[in-house]
Scaffold this active site. Structure first.
Site, mmCIF file in Angstrom:
data_model
loop_
_atom_site.group_PDB
_atom_site.id
_atom_site.type_symbol
_atom_site.label_atom_id
_atom_site.label_comp_id
_atom_site.label_asym_id
_atom_site.label_seq_id
_atom_site.Cartn_x
_atom_site.Cartn_y
_atom_site.Cartn_z
ATOM 1 N N SER A 102 0.816 -1.205 0.000
ATOM 2 C CA SER A 102 0.000 0.000 0.000
ATOM 3 C C SER A 102 0.854 1.260 0.000
ATOM 4 O O SER A 102 1.622 1.509 -0.916
ATOM 5 C CB SER A 102 -0.956 -0.035 1.196
ATOM 6 O OG SER A 102 -1.946 0.949 1.102
ATOM 7 N N ASP A 241 -2.374 6.287 -3.322
ATOM 8 C CA ASP A 241 -1.205 5.634 -2.743
ATOM 9 C C ASP A 241 -0.768 4.507 -3.670
ATOM 10 O O ASP A 241 -1.302 4.346 -4.763
ATOM 11 C CB ASP A 241 -1.496 5.136 -1.328
ATOM 12 C CG ASP A 241 -2.638 4.128 -1.281
ATOM 13 O OD1 ASP A 241 -3.431 4.097 -2.232
ATOM 14 O OD2 ASP A 241 -2.740 3.379 -0.297
ATOM 15 N N ASP A 243 -1.112 1.311 -3.953
ATOM 16 C CA ASP A 243 -2.029 0.309 -4.507
ATOM 17 C C ASP A 243 -3.396 0.897 -4.811
ATOM 18 O O ASP A 243 -4.327 0.175 -5.161
ATOM 19 C CB ASP A 243 -2.156 -0.896 -3.578
ATOM 20 C CG ASP A 243 -2.893 -0.586 -2.280
ATOM 21 O OD1 ASP A 243 -2.941 0.595 -1.880
ATOM 22 O OD2 ASP A 243 -3.420 -1.534 -1.662
ATOM 23 N N ASP A 245 -5.881 2.189 -3.175
ATOM 24 C CA ASP A 245 -7.125 2.002 -2.421
ATOM 25 C C ASP A 245 -7.486 3.263 -1.638
ATOM 26 O O ASP A 245 -8.510 3.300 -0.962
ATOM 27 C CB ASP A 245 -7.055 0.778 -1.506
ATOM 28 C CG ASP A 245 -5.973 0.863 -0.432
ATOM 29 O OD1 ASP A 245 -5.196 1.835 -0.425
ATOM 30 O OD2 ASP A 245 -5.903 -0.073 0.394
#
Length: 446
Positions: A102, A241, A243, A245
């Site tokens: 992440s 960010d 990833d 999400d």
């Protein structure tokens, strides 16, 4: 040894703590647990990753682990976490594996698992997977060994889903957006999604090389997207960010718009369309009191959970609610996603701007954030300190002093021997004074 799975999968320093051997063992164990729970067919897993260099190594290990336990693998390549979750449900797969840490720095990596339908695994299933990591287990041979193939249309499937999930009939034509892709998993997909929705898009940090993910960019470093908004005279800046999400935003004047403000904007939009179930928003205890006050004034209830998207998701599912999230920009719209989706959040936020003709600053002004002070106090026994009579008495006195003008939250860290002291008050001076007083008392108990 503590529990291997945290609130968001397994994370660690890649190739030191999170090794390929561990990745292979986790994947094989997950496949065995799933196969035993449903013997009617051969398990199918979707595997995706962010662009970290270590992701290539871990993808190979996870894929081998799954196939060695008899699961077929659909390798989706570089994709955002919410795309993997979506594809699990869309394709009727039994398991999803996302290899990402992440917003963490590049040397870290992680393994996130999704169950059937794209939902996060229940604690009991994670515990079962962990318990069987060291079991040799029987390995299939011949035709029973899992097969691996690339899912070549993964990007297009996810893009089509995003555009279908936007408010019907709302075009982003006329909006100029700067999107900071954090040199992460959405480097190509986020700009493409916003262009297809009609916006003029200026991407930055959209050239991942495996080493530069989250490096001084993205949702944890808003300086460059703020500067780019000013340079290009954009209407909005979006920051994801690694990833994707999460989604944070910057308005045309450079003002930062956090997850609390985005939640408020989307909650009001959903309520206006009669789609906010029970007029309720789900947020964590870390959301600013300003969000609670704004929602109260609008006649919207706020249900509060512990920190972590896992707990937000549990509350959303339990109550059948429409919207929840965190101050960090991790928002969930359960009608369209089973986990936080930064691209979907951004599309919905920009659609609200387009539909109302109002600037982001005007929309965000519904939440007036109270000054917030957070002090981390290192202790020897965080649970005992938080429960100590002297600490509880000090908190009670602070709450009396603040009344309904502020609040106090003492929270033991989930990962370290720390007690986090958070104070919100009408002025920063008052918040800092009370925060330091409480921190001193917490430290004296240790």
């Amino acid at each position: 040894m503590g529990r291997l799975f945290g609130t968001d999968g397994v994370r660690g320093l890649a190739n030191a703590e999170l090794t390929p051997e561990l990745g292979m063992a986790i994947a094989a164990s997950a496949a065995r647990v799933l196969a035993e729970s449903d013997r009617s067919h051969r398990p199918v897993a979707v595997v995706g990753r962010d662009p970290r260099a270590s992701g290539e190594m871990l993808e190979a290990a996870v894929t081998a682990g799954l196939a060695s336990a008899g699961a077929d693998v659909l390798r989706a390549g570089m994709l955002p976490t919410p795309a993997v979750a979506y594809l699990v449900g869309e394709l009727g797969a039994d398991l999803g594996v996302m290899i990402s840490a992440s917003h963490n720095p590049m040397p870290d990596n992680g393994i996130k698992l999704f169950a059937e339908g794209g939902h996060k695994l229940p604690d009991a299933v994670e515990d079962a997977i962990e318990a069987r990591l060291d079991e040799p287990g029987s390995r299939p041979v011949g035709s029973a060994v899992g097969r691996v193939r690339d899912l070549d249309d993964a990007d297009e499937r996810y893009l089509a889903h995003l555009l279908a999930a936007g408010p019907e009939g709302t075009s982003l034509a006329g909006l100029r957006v700067v999107v900071d892709c954090a040199n992460g998993a959405a480097a190509q997909l986020a700009p493409e999604a916003y262009r297809r929705a009609g916006a003029e898009v200026i991407p930055i940090h959209a050239a991942p090389d495996g080493l530069n993910i989250n490096e001084n960019c993205g949702s944890t470093h808003l300086g460059e997207v703020t500067a780019a908004v000013a340079e290009h005279q954009a209407d909005i800046g979006i920051a994801h960010d690694g990833d994707a999400d999460r989604c944070l935003a910057v308005d045309a004047a450079g003002g930062q718009v956090d997850g609390d403000q985005i939640m408020a904007i989307l909650a009001l939009a959903l309520r206006e369309r009669g789609q906010l179930v029970e007029d309720t928003l789900v947020a964590t205890v870390m959301s600013n009191l300003g969000l609670h006050l704004a929602m109260r004034d609008a006649g919207i209830n706020v249900r509060t959970t512990a920190v972590g998207d896992r707990y937000v998701l549990e509350e959303l599912r339990a109550g059948g609610y429409t919207l929840g999230g965190e101050q960090s920009g991790h928002l969930v719209l359960p009608a369209h996603a089973t986990t936080g989706d930064g691209l979907l959040t951004a599309l919905r936020l920009m659609a609200r701007m387009a539909a109302t003709g109002r600037s982001l600053a005007e929309l965000a002004s519904v939440v007036v954030a109270l000054p917030q002070v957070l002090v981390n106090v290192r202790v020897t026994d965080k649970a005992a300190v938080a429960a100590a009579a002297d600490v509880q008495d000090a908190v009670a006195k602070a709450e009396i002093e603040l009344g309904d003008r502020g609040r106090v939250l003492l929270r033991p860290s989930g990962t370290e021997q720390l007690v986090r002291v958070m104070v919100e008050a009408p002025t920063r001076e008052l918040a800092e004074r009370i925060g330091q007083q409480l921190a001193t008392i917490v430290a004296s108990v240790t």
